[in-house]
Scaffold this motif. Sequence first.
Motif, PDB file in Angstrom:
ATOM      1  N   THR A 146       6.699  -0.753   0.499  1.00  0.00           N
ATOM      2  CA  THR A 146       8.045  -1.185   0.122  1.00  0.00           C
ATOM      3  C   THR A 146       8.902  -1.413   1.366  1.00  0.00           C
ATOM      4  O   THR A 146      10.065  -1.767   1.257  1.00  0.00           O
ATOM      5  N   ALA A 147       8.313  -1.195   2.557  1.00  0.00           N
ATOM      6  CA  ALA A 147       9.056  -1.413   3.810  1.00  0.00           C
ATOM      7  C   ALA A 147       9.419  -2.886   3.983  1.00  0.00           C
ATOM      8  O   ALA A 147      10.404  -3.233   4.616  1.00  0.00           O
ATOM      9  N   ILE A 148       8.565  -3.742   3.454  1.00  0.00           N
ATOM     10  CA  ILE A 148       8.860  -5.192   3.417  1.00  0.00           C
ATOM     11  C   ILE A 148       8.753  -5.632   1.973  1.00  0.00           C
ATOM     12  O   ILE A 148       7.837  -5.189   1.274  1.00  0.00           O
ATOM     13  N   THR A 149       9.649  -6.498   1.518  1.00  0.00           N
ATOM     14  CA  THR A 149       9.550  -7.004   0.142  1.00  0.00           C
ATOM     15  C   THR A 149       8.899  -8.380   0.149  1.00  0.00           C
ATOM     16  O   THR A 149       7.928  -8.627  -0.570  1.00  0.00           O
ATOM     17  N   HIS A 150       9.437  -9.286   0.963  1.00  0.00           N
ATOM     18  CA  HIS A 150       8.857 -10.629   1.076  1.00  0.00           C
ATOM     19  C   HIS A 150       9.400 -11.265   2.348  1.00  0.00           C
ATOM     20  O   HIS A 150      10.523 -10.970   2.745  1.00  0.00           O
ATOM     21  N   PHE A 151       8.614 -12.069   2.995  1.00  0.00           N
ATOM     22  CA  PHE A 151       9.048 -12.730   4.225  1.00  0.00           C
ATOM     23  C   PHE A 151       8.144 -13.911   4.503  1.00  0.00           C
ATOM     24  O   PHE A 151       6.982 -13.909   4.119  1.00  0.00           O
ATOM     25  N   ALA A 152       8.699 -14.926   5.167  1.00  0.00           N
ATOM     26  CA  ALA A 152       7.873 -15.995   5.732  1.00  0.00           C
ATOM     27  C   ALA A 152       7.955 -15.846   7.243  1.00  0.00           C
ATOM     28  O   ALA A 152       9.046 -15.872   7.800  1.00  0.00           O
ATOM     29  N   LEU A 153       6.828 -15.649   7.899  1.00  0.00           N
ATOM     30  CA  LEU A 153       6.822 -15.486   9.350  1.00  0.00           C
ATOM     31  C   LEU A 153       6.700 -16.843  10.032  1.00  0.00           C
ATOM     32  O   LEU A 153       6.091 -17.757   9.474  1.00  0.00           O
ATOM     33  N   LEU A 196       4.474 -13.091   3.709  1.00  0.00           N
ATOM     34  CA  LEU A 196       4.173 -11.693   3.402  1.00  0.00           C
ATOM     35  C   LEU A 196       4.768 -11.407   2.032  1.00  0.00           C
ATOM     36  O   LEU A 196       5.900 -11.820   1.753  1.00  0.00           O
ATOM     37  N   LEU A 197       4.036 -10.671   1.200  1.00  0.00           N
ATOM     38  CA  LEU A 197       4.527 -10.381  -0.147  1.00  0.00           C
ATOM     39  C   LEU A 197       4.096  -8.974  -0.541  1.00  0.00           C
ATOM     40  O   LEU A 197       2.911  -8.638  -0.484  1.00  0.00           O
ATOM     41  N   SER A 198       5.081  -8.164  -0.913  1.00  0.00           N
ATOM     42  CA  SER A 198       4.799  -6.765  -1.237  1.00  0.00           C
ATOM     43  C   SER A 198       4.302  -6.649  -2.676  1.00  0.00           C
ATOM     44  O   SER A 198       4.993  -7.068  -3.618  1.00  0.00           O
ATOM     45  N   VAL A 199       3.166  -6.008  -2.854  1.00  0.00           N
ATOM     46  CA  VAL A 199       2.619  -5.792  -4.205  1.00  0.00           C
ATOM     47  C   VAL A 199       3.482  -4.805  -4.997  1.00  0.00           C
ATOM     48  O   VAL A 199       3.817  -5.080  -6.157  1.00  0.00           O
ATOM     49  N   GLU A 201       0.825 -13.288  14.243  1.00  0.00           N
ATOM     50  CA  GLU A 201      -0.403 -12.527  13.962  1.00  0.00           C
ATOM     51  C   GLU A 201      -0.467 -11.276  14.833  1.00  0.00           C
ATOM     52  O   GLU A 201      -0.916 -10.215  14.377  1.00  0.00           O
ATOM     53  N   TYR A 202      -0.014 -11.414  16.075  1.00  0.00           N
ATOM     54  CA  TYR A 202       0.003 -10.235  16.953  1.00  0.00           C
ATOM     55  C   TYR A 202       0.935  -9.185  16.378  1.00  0.00           C
ATOM     56  O   TYR A 202       0.641  -7.980  16.372  1.00  0.00           O
ATOM     57  N   TRP A 203       2.086  -9.611  15.830  1.00  0.00           N
ATOM     58  CA  TRP A 203       3.020  -8.668  15.191  1.00  0.00           C
ATOM     59  C   TRP A 203       2.354  -7.994  13.991  1.00  0.00           C
ATOM     60  O   TRP A 203       2.493  -6.785  13.777  1.00  0.00           O
ATOM     61  N   LEU A 204       1.613  -8.761  13.192  1.00  0.00           N
ATOM     62  CA  LEU A 204       0.917  -8.206  12.023  1.00  0.00           C
ATOM     63  C   LEU A 204      -0.110  -7.158  12.442  1.00  0.00           C
ATOM     64  O   LEU A 204      -0.255  -6.116  11.801  1.00  0.00           O
ATOM     65  N   VAL A 205      -0.819  -7.449  13.528  1.00  0.00           N
ATOM     66  CA  VAL A 205      -1.844  -6.512  14.023  1.00  0.00           C
ATOM     67  C   VAL A 205      -1.165  -5.225  14.506  1.00  0.00           C
ATOM     68  O   VAL A 205      -1.601  -4.119  14.176  1.00  0.00           O
ATOM     69  N   ARG A 206      -0.083  -5.400  15.274  1.00  0.00           N
ATOM     70  CA  ARG A 206       0.639  -4.225  15.807  1.00  0.00           C
ATOM     71  C   ARG A 206       1.198  -3.359  14.683  1.00  0.00           C
ATOM     72  O   ARG A 206       1.252  -2.140  14.799  1.00  0.00           O
ATOM     73  N   ASN A 207       1.640  -4.010  13.576  1.00  0.00           N
ATOM     74  CA  ASN A 207       2.291  -3.285  12.488  1.00  0.00           C
ATOM     75  C   ASN A 207       1.385  -3.003  11.292  1.00  0.00           C
ATOM     76  O   ASN A 207       1.866  -2.635  10.227  1.00  0.00           O
ATOM     77  N   SER A 208       0.112  -3.150  11.508  1.00  0.00           N
ATOM     78  CA  SER A 208      -0.846  -2.904  10.416  1.00  0.00           C
ATOM     79  C   SER A 208      -0.665  -1.540   9.756  1.00  0.00           C
ATOM     80  O   SER A 208      -0.649  -1.455   8.525  1.00  0.00           O
ATOM     81  N   PRO A 209      -0.453  -0.456  10.507  1.00  0.00           N
ATOM     82  CA  PRO A 209      -0.302   0.845   9.838  1.00  0.00           C
ATOM     83  C   PRO A 209       0.999   0.940   9.051  1.00  0.00           C
ATOM     84  O   PRO A 209       1.075   1.684   8.075  1.00  0.00           O
ATOM     85  N   VAL A 210       2.014   0.187   9.448  1.00  0.00           N
ATOM     86  CA  VAL A 210       3.341   0.278   8.813  1.00  0.00           C
ATOM     87  C   VAL A 210       3.374  -0.557   7.535  1.00  0.00           C
ATOM     88  O   VAL A 210       3.809  -0.097   6.482  1.00  0.00           O
ATOM     89  N   ILE A 211       2.908  -1.804   7.614  1.00  0.00           N
ATOM     90  CA  ILE A 211       3.066  -2.699   6.463  1.00  0.00           C
ATOM     91  C   ILE A 211       1.811  -2.761   5.589  1.00  0.00           C
ATOM     92  O   ILE A 211       1.827  -3.317   4.516  1.00  0.00           O
ATOM     93  N   ARG A 212       0.735  -2.183   6.073  1.00  0.00           N
ATOM     94  CA  ARG A 212      -0.458  -1.953   5.247  1.00  0.00           C
ATOM     95  C   ARG A 212      -0.955  -3.200   4.515  1.00  0.00           C
ATOM     96  O   ARG A 212      -0.855  -3.309   3.284  1.00  0.00           O
TER      97      ARG A 212
END
Lengths: 280, 153
Positions: free
Chosen positions: A121-128, A138-141, A74-85
């Motif tokens: 499109t920086a991430i397509t899909h991932f399980a953290l 994570l799933l890219s629309v 979750e900390y990674w998600l918060v840090r990368n909020s502007p990147v992965i939107r």
Amino acid sequence: MIKFVLLVFFLIKPIIAAENKFENIKSILKNDGLDALADQKKTEEEKTKSATLQKTIQRYNVPDKNQIWSFISEYWLVRNSPVIRWDFEKPDYGIDSSFATFLEKINIPEKKFKILLVNTTAITHFALPSNKDDLLFLLSVPFIKSMDLSKTEISLLLYEDMLRVQNDYFTEFAKTKELEDLLGSNFHQKKLGKSIIDEVIKKYDKIIFDKGFSFQQQFQVTTEMAKILKQDPVLMASYQKLLEKIRDLIQSQEEYKLYSKIYPSPEMQLKWILPPKKLL
Amino acid sequence: MSQLGNNSIQMEGVKMPKVTLAITFLLLISVSITAADEIIESKQAEAKYLPGIHYYNQMYGTVHLQKGSDAETVTTISCGQPLRVIEFEKEWGNVKVGPYTGFIKKEYISAKKTPCFQDDYPKFFNLLNLELSEIYHWGRLYDQYIIGKSRIK
């Protein structure tokens, strides 16, 4: 000389008198239990001091391996909020109910999960990595819309990611020795800095945006998928279709050209799941 | 009264051995205990969604101006924050937090205070030294999750 002796005598006399007075009353004080009370208070004071110290030490506890990963993810998600939107307005795609139904179909009951849709499109899909019994996807629309994936195909994609995270590929790469040694311990009166978490976050960046998974890991996951899905020809056909769609997408769209670096390679995955062609 | 054996109790027109009566009595007690347990459980379940003082149960959270994950943020709160729930409306709780009134997702509201990571590991958590923007985004995160669970077949 006599004057000296007399002087000393008059100096000592009150002290001796006081001592005699105390000796006279000592037994009374003892019978009244005052010395026991004094001892009791001393013991209580020591107990309180010890309890306070214990509470202070406990504040320096470090979470164990069952509690650390959801926090770091979750900390990674918060840090990368502007990147992965991930903070954007979106409709209800019904992915939660379709994935739940899919898990029930392949006999995986009582599994809780969280899906975070990302608008990139920086991430397509991932399980953290998550805590025990938790799943975070994570799933890219844009990714799923580009291929017009069905709900079944999306569920298969998520399930593939679920197998990767359950095989510990991510945590084995992301955990540092310093973190591993620290988990479940206490760092009272020891030096500990933020760098220990920052190093793990760097590893998250590495695996998600650069390194991805190995051929061996892909082979293991693909063969596991094939083994589970072979009982259901319809699901197996959907999985094949999903891999074909991904293969076609990465060949045709520039923004997904690095997909195979993270998930090698849809072409190979198709070969692994299809029966070998008979030679005529 | 007709003569009965020593192990029977005469009830009007019915012979009832003592053993049978004891078993019946025990069964009645166990049924009433089970019923009482169920009443307590259902009252606790009801209390979970009754207005009153509740607590926020995630790391950080957002109080929204209206019902909706994308609705404007009124304030950001942290785990363990007491909330005065005015009422529950479907998936949302209408709450008062300090001077602010707004909406929080029902699943993030607990009738009792739940364990908080920040409270269990305060010195470790403080290593992050979070900025205000990070706290704000962490609060937004939970409203973006799509949460599900497979059921037992």
